[in-house]
Write an enzyme that holds these catalytic residues in place. Sequence first.
Site, PDB file in Angstrom:
ATOM      1  N   HIS A  66      -2.392   0.984  -5.090  1.00 29.31           N
ATOM      2  CA  HIS A  66      -2.840   2.152  -4.605  1.00 29.31           C
ATOM      3  C   HIS A  66      -4.631   1.006  -4.231  1.00 29.31           C
ATOM      4  CE1 HIS A  66      -0.520   6.134  -4.698  1.00 29.31           C
ATOM      5  NE2 HIS A  66       0.729   4.679  -4.986  1.00 29.31           N
ATOM      6  N   VAL A  70      -4.945  -1.141   0.119  1.00 32.28           N
ATOM      7  CA  VAL A  70      -6.222  -0.577   0.355  1.00 32.28           C
ATOM      8  C   VAL A  70      -7.462  -1.875   0.382  1.00 32.28           C
ATOM      9  CG1 VAL A  70      -7.675   1.304   1.230  1.00 32.28           C
ATOM     10  CG2 VAL A  70      -5.737   1.627   0.427  1.00 32.28           C
ATOM     11  N   GLY A  72      -6.881  -4.564   0.183  1.00 34.36           N
ATOM     12  CA  GLY A  72      -7.108  -5.608  -0.833  1.00 34.36           C
ATOM     13  C   GLY A  72      -7.487  -5.550  -2.331  1.00 34.36           C
ATOM     14  N   SER A  76     -11.946  -0.688  -4.583  1.00 29.04           N
ATOM     15  CA  SER A  76     -12.377   0.414  -4.102  1.00 29.04           C
ATOM     16  C   SER A  76     -11.860   1.774  -4.123  1.00 29.04           C
ATOM     17  CB  SER A  76     -11.972  -0.422  -2.162  1.00 29.04           C
ATOM     18  OG  SER A  76     -10.197  -0.374  -2.065  1.00 29.04           O
ATOM     19  N   GLU A  90     -11.802   6.591  -1.135  1.00 30.86           N
ATOM     20  CA  GLU A  90     -10.458   6.786  -1.323  1.00 30.86           C
ATOM     21  C   GLU A  90      -9.684   7.190  -1.998  1.00 30.86           C
ATOM     22  OE1 GLU A  90      -8.994   2.665  -1.831  1.00 30.86           O
ATOM     23  OE2 GLU A  90     -10.716   1.931  -0.586  1.00 30.86           O
ATOM     24  N   HIS A 194       8.707   2.955 -10.453  1.00 35.96           N
ATOM     25  CA  HIS A 194       9.296   4.518 -10.583  1.00 35.96           C
ATOM     26  C   HIS A 194      10.130   4.765 -11.554  1.00 35.96           C
ATOM     27  CE1 HIS A 194       8.072   4.966  -5.578  1.00 35.96           C
ATOM     28  NE2 HIS A 194       7.772   4.827  -6.704  1.00 35.96           N
ATOM     29  N   THR A 195      10.643   3.972 -12.565  1.00 37.19           N
ATOM     30  CA  THR A 195      10.491   4.129 -13.899  1.00 37.19           C
ATOM     31  C   THR A 195      10.688   4.652 -14.430  1.00 37.19           C
ATOM     32  OG1 THR A 195      13.224   2.960 -15.289  1.00 37.19           O
ATOM     33  CG2 THR A 195      10.732   1.473 -14.299  1.00 37.19           C
ATOM     34  N   ASP A 256      12.735   0.323 -17.602  1.00 34.58           N
ATOM     35  CA  ASP A 256      14.102  -0.124 -17.792  1.00 34.58           C
ATOM     36  C   ASP A 256      15.229  -0.431 -16.056  1.00 34.58           C
ATOM     37  OD1 ASP A 256      15.053   2.289 -16.518  1.00 34.58           O
ATOM     38  OD2 ASP A 256      15.768   2.847 -19.165  1.00 34.58           O
TER      39      ASP A 256
END
Length: 329
Positions: A66, A70, A72, A76, A90, A194-195, A256
């Site tokens: 995240h 935004v 780079g 921030s 942010e 997302h693992t 995994d």
Amino acid sequence: MGYSNMMIMVFLAIAIAIVGFAEAQLKLGYYSESCPKAEAIVESFVHQHIPHAQSLAAPLLRMQFHDCFVRGCDASVLLDRTEAGNNDTEKTANPNLTLRGFGFIDGVKSLLEEECPGVVSCADIIALVARDSVWTIGGPWWPVTTGRRDGRISNETEALQNIPPPFSNFSSLQTIFVSKGLDLKDLVLLSGAHTIGVAHCPSFSERLYNFTGRGYGQDPSLDSEYATNLMTRKCTTPTDNTTIVEMDPGSHRTFDLSYYKLLLKRRGLFESDAALTKSSTTLSYIKELVNGPLETFFAEFSKSMVKMGDVEVLTGSAGEIRKQCAFVN
């Protein structure tokens, strides 16, 4: 060679030299002389705390995503709104309302300020903490170049425009990633984060209760058995914003290949997860990962993390080194 051609060659040489110099400012061991213990301090803090709070590894990794998407990788995402500020930061943007780990970053920063005041950037701390946290829970390790500097601007609207929402389709995901210099392979690999971790019901409940946009309808791309389980055991109402759901059920604390296997079974939690199977290119990458050894995923994920960590960085005299990560100097 004519004068005009010679001048063009000179200007090109200068441009190449400037680019090379900028890249050289971000390097391995950047603090080896200015703060020799910096990376060891970060690693020690992570190894001390993450084993007792393993669920924090995912949010700390997510924090780097995240941040880098935004303006780079400039920290921030850590800035708080001040009384003098005229816009929300942010942190107040919807994608960041569930971010955790800000106090963890502050704890690392405090130790580094004691050791070397005003030397180590908050942007580098985010990058190092993300890597060390993943490594501590048994995930991949990757080399983190340092030398990033901290930005002075943080804007809620920019976060909404640049952070891919969980309901993104394939086209919007591709557009956002390309704008950051990342390709479809990076999209698949970085989604592999997302693992680990969890999500709140509102980030996917429309797939269950309102996919038509008319107050009813279920996403046909979501496995019906999985959807029923989510509706009856987890998100029993579409507005439930307190229940958390594992993004990789049964394996959400283990780095995994399970996440990718679930995608092939139409059990990706977000629309953005399911979108990865809609392109022949990304679907091919997913199948290659699933059919290959875990070491291949680790190696490829590491390459994409290194690539993301270089997005639009501030170096040299740009930006600043914040004394407190939540406020500009």
